[in-house]
Design a protein around this motif. Structure first.
Motif, mmCIF file in Angstrom:
data_model
loop_
_atom_site.group_PDB
_atom_site.id
_atom_site.type_symbol
_atom_site.label_atom_id
_atom_site.label_comp_id
_atom_site.label_asym_id
_atom_site.label_seq_id
_atom_site.Cartn_x
_atom_site.Cartn_y
_atom_site.Cartn_z
ATOM 1 N N GLU A 70 20.123 3.927 59.675
ATOM 2 C CA GLU A 70 21.041 5.036 59.445
ATOM 3 C C GLU A 70 21.182 5.382 57.959
ATOM 4 N N GLU A 73 18.083 7.236 56.802
ATOM 5 C CA GLU A 73 18.083 8.604 57.342
ATOM 6 C C GLU A 73 19.080 9.493 56.605
ATOM 7 N N GLN A 76 17.637 10.377 53.218
ATOM 8 C CA GLN A 76 16.605 11.410 53.328
ATOM 9 C C GLN A 76 17.212 12.791 53.587
ATOM 10 N N ARG A 77 18.229 12.841 54.454
ATOM 11 C CA ARG A 77 18.895 14.115 54.756
ATOM 12 C C ARG A 77 19.575 14.682 53.510
#
Length: 167
Positions: A70, A73, A76-77
């Protein structure tokens, strides 16, 4: 005090934040010849294991049962979001994924990169009392616990005849 000229800025980056915060930071960076803007997200569900001289940190989840991907991610977002915000801006920028308490993590980054100031978006709290608003404000915590100026960017316009977000 750290001189503005030639020193970077640290910008708090959060999901759903107005791009106006990044645009304001880029404008201030150009005006002060800042070598870079450091965007940072602080994950309060993680803690810092080790801090590095470039402002990056090694972090782990507070709850070991949540040791999934998580954080990667989210990083990266948010990096993609900052890339979108800074598209067309002629200011070098970096993204740091930090952990722990927001004001402490951002202060560590500012010390590591010798930043001149912080740029953060104003919080909107709905209908809360001023005491509650100030007690949980990142801007208030930063301004009372370290020496760098804190520029708070208004992201919600309130008409003088209307009510402020905390009223």
């Amino acid at each position: 005090m750290t001189e503005f000229a030639g020193h970077p800025l640290v910008v708090s980056a959060v999901p759903g934040q107005s791009p106006l915060v990044a645009l304001t930071a880029a404008s201030l960076a150009r005006a002060t010849a800042a070598p870079a803007v450091y965007f940072a997200y602080v994950d309060t569900s993680r803690y810092t294991v080790e801090e590095f001289p470039d402002g990056t940190v090694h972090h782990e989840p507070v709850d070991p049962d949540l040791a999934g991907d998580e954080a990667r991610e989210t990083e990266q977002r948010l990096t993609a979001l900052v890339r979108e915000w800074m598209d067309g801006q002629d200011v070098p920028w970096f993204f740091r994924y930090l952990a722990g308490r927001e004001d402490r993590a951002l202060t560590h980054l500012a010390r590591a990169v010798d930043a001149a100031a912080f740029v953060i978006g104003a919080q909107t709290h709905g209908h809360r009392r001023v005491r509650d608003f100030l007690g949980s404000s990142l801007a208030a915590n930063l301004s009372h616990r370290q020496h760098r100026p804190v520029l708070v960017v208004p992201v919600q316009v309130v008409d003088w005849r209307g009510r402020a977000p905390w009223e």
